[in-house]
Design a protein around this motif. Structure first.
Motif, mmCIF file in Angstrom:
data_model
loop_
_atom_site.group_PDB
_atom_site.id
_atom_site.type_symbol
_atom_site.label_atom_id
_atom_site.label_comp_id
_atom_site.label_asym_id
_atom_site.label_seq_id
_atom_site.Cartn_x
_atom_site.Cartn_y
_atom_site.Cartn_z
ATOM 1 N N PRO A 5 5.861 -42.210 12.770
ATOM 2 C CA PRO A 5 6.648 -41.257 13.720
ATOM 3 C C PRO A 5 7.760 -40.443 13.178
ATOM 4 N N LEU A 6 8.548 -41.278 12.617
ATOM 5 C CA LEU A 6 9.593 -40.411 11.866
ATOM 6 C C LEU A 6 9.547 -39.379 11.082
ATOM 7 N N LEU A 7 8.292 -39.347 10.080
ATOM 8 C CA LEU A 7 7.927 -38.334 9.257
ATOM 9 C C LEU A 7 7.422 -37.363 10.026
ATOM 10 N N HIS A 8 6.657 -37.748 11.130
ATOM 11 C CA HIS A 8 6.047 -36.713 11.954
ATOM 12 C C HIS A 8 7.104 -36.097 12.493
ATOM 13 N N PHE A 9 8.275 -36.694 13.227
ATOM 14 C CA PHE A 9 9.334 -35.953 13.626
ATOM 15 C C PHE A 9 9.884 -34.808 12.809
ATOM 16 N N ILE A 10 10.215 -35.444 11.444
ATOM 17 C CA ILE A 10 11.124 -34.436 10.484
ATOM 18 C C ILE A 10 9.920 -33.497 10.164
ATOM 19 N N THR A 11 8.605 -33.536 9.968
ATOM 20 C CA THR A 11 7.840 -32.484 9.773
ATOM 21 C C THR A 11 8.122 -31.397 10.846
ATOM 22 N N LYS A 12 8.000 -32.007 12.229
ATOM 23 C CA LYS A 12 8.170 -30.869 13.217
ATOM 24 C C LYS A 12 9.466 -30.189 13.010
#
Ligand code: ZN
Length: 408
Positions: A5-12
């Motif tokens: 989820p954190l990586l997903h957030f940074i991707t965004k």
């Protein structure tokens, strides 16, 4: 490995199309490296055009990106080398956010250049936590790209001049594609040889396609175009015709004022001077744009200096001709009539009109003007005012080119 989820957030947050964040690492107190991967798996072979997804080699490298709050951001990205399954060519995949062989992202370059244009190099360096020389590198690299860019088709070309750096007596030439409204070149001199050299660099295929060239009233341009652009009609720019009319009108106003100052009788002198004072701008304005006060000024002027009043009327009459929806034949009649009536007051302009009549009439067939060039010229003048400390042509041209790149 950080959670998904954190990586997903940074991707965004980093917001680059087709990119997925794999990992990140704070390498110092204010530097972060984000590892990213291109989501598109296939690339197109530059030799045979076939698409392939066969990875030949991974090639990780680091590019600088726009800062995030107080962090300098570096992207660690894998630009894969792919191998064409058809012709065996090995090639690097294209990444949308970074140009090949650059060490910074496109969006960082855009941000930096805008900031340089709005402020200066030092400011842009500070804001992006970069050194001035890193900023200069970005500017130079983009400039050389822009200078290499040649138009592949031009139908309507405009050539105009612009006074160069502050206090300079030299003119630079600006060439504009009148259809796309983009300047295509800024040349250090406006003389025939320099323009001829630039035109030849475009190649005969492009030159032969040019259908018309709008120029100011400068004979060397006219003969140059006739020699080099066999299919082009020369059109005299109507704004330059009007400019000359206005100059002649203004010269007469100054002359009347000098004469008025010499009048011995005080009452008479002051009456005339009252009529002439503050008349410069109303005289140059269009009649429909005059304020009530300015109209009164013109009316007064007609009484104290009837010739100037008559010149104002003539100036407006010729502008009407340019603005009427008439054919070139009808325009010819109107110009003949105008020059007969205005010859005494506008001897210079009348001579110009008769010398350029064919090119002026061409305007009525094509309605091409350099209005856009005038706009660009105004903008270049603004750049000049802001381009504080730019003492040579190359740095001036760089600013102008970068401005066009962004704002035209
Ligand atoms: Zn291939």
């Amino acid at each position: 490995m950080p959670s998904n989820p954190l990586l997903h957030f940074i991707t965004k947050v980093i917001n680059i199309e087709d990119i997925k964040v794999l990992n990140y690492d704070f390498i110092t107190d204010d530097e972060i490296v984000i590892e990213i991967q291109n989501q598109s798996k296939v690339g197109q072979c530059p030799r045979c055009g076939k698409t392939t997804n066969k990875t030949h080699q991974n090639h990780w490298y680091i590019v600088r990106d726009i800062p995030m709050s107080d962090y300098q951001v570096f992207l660690k990205v894998n630009r894969r080398q792919l191998k064409c399954t058809e012709c065996q060519k090995v090639f690097s995949e294209k990444l949308s956010f970074v140009k090949s062989r650059r060490t910074y992202t496109k969006r960082l370059a855009n941000k930096v250049i805008k900031e340089v244009l709005e402020t200066d190099v030092e400011n842009a360096a500070r804001r992006n936590r970069m050194s001035s020389s890193e900023i200069e590198t970005i500017l130079k690299e983009l400039e050389s790209e822009l200078l290499k860019e040649k138009p592949n088709q031009i139908k309507k070309l405009g050539i105009d001049e612009i006074t160069q750096l502050k206090g300079g007596k030299n003119y630079a030439a600006v060439l504009v594609d009148l259809e796309t409204r983009r300047p295509i070149a800024l040349l250090e001199k406006r003389n025939k040889a320099v323009i001829a050299e630039y035109l030849s660099s475009l190649g005969s295929e492009i030159l032969n396609q040019i259908e018309e060239v709008s120029i100011d009233l400068w004979i060397p341009y006219k003969s140059l175009i006739q020699e080099m652009l066999p299919n082009a009609q020369v059109v005299a720019d109507r704004f330059h015709v009007m400019k000359q009319i206005n100059q002649e009108l203004d010269a007469r106003r100054k002359q009347e004022k000098r004469a008025a100052l010499k009048i011995k009788n005080r009452q008479e002198r002051e009456k005339k001077l009252t009529g002439l004072t503050h008349s410069k701008y109303p005289l140059l304005k269009k009649k429909e744009c005059l304020s009530v006060q300015e109209q009164a000024q013109i009316d007064l002027l007609k009484k104290v200096a009837p010739d100037l009043g008559e010149m104002y009327r003539n100036k407006e009459a010729i502008r009407d001709i340019f603005e009427s929806p008439i054919t070139s034949d009808e325009a010819l009649d109107k110009f003949l009539e105008w020059t007969q009536g205005a010859y005494k007051l506008f001897p210079k302009s009348c001579r110009t009109i008769s010398r350029w009549i064919d090119e002026i009439l061409a305007y009525f067939d094509r309605r091409t003007t350099q209005g856009i060039v005038e706009g660009i010229n105004q903008k270049i003048k603004l750049i000049k005012c802001r381009a504080y400390g730019l003492t040579n042509f190359n740095s001036f041209r760089r600013r102008v080119l970068l401005n066009w790149y962004f704002f035209c």
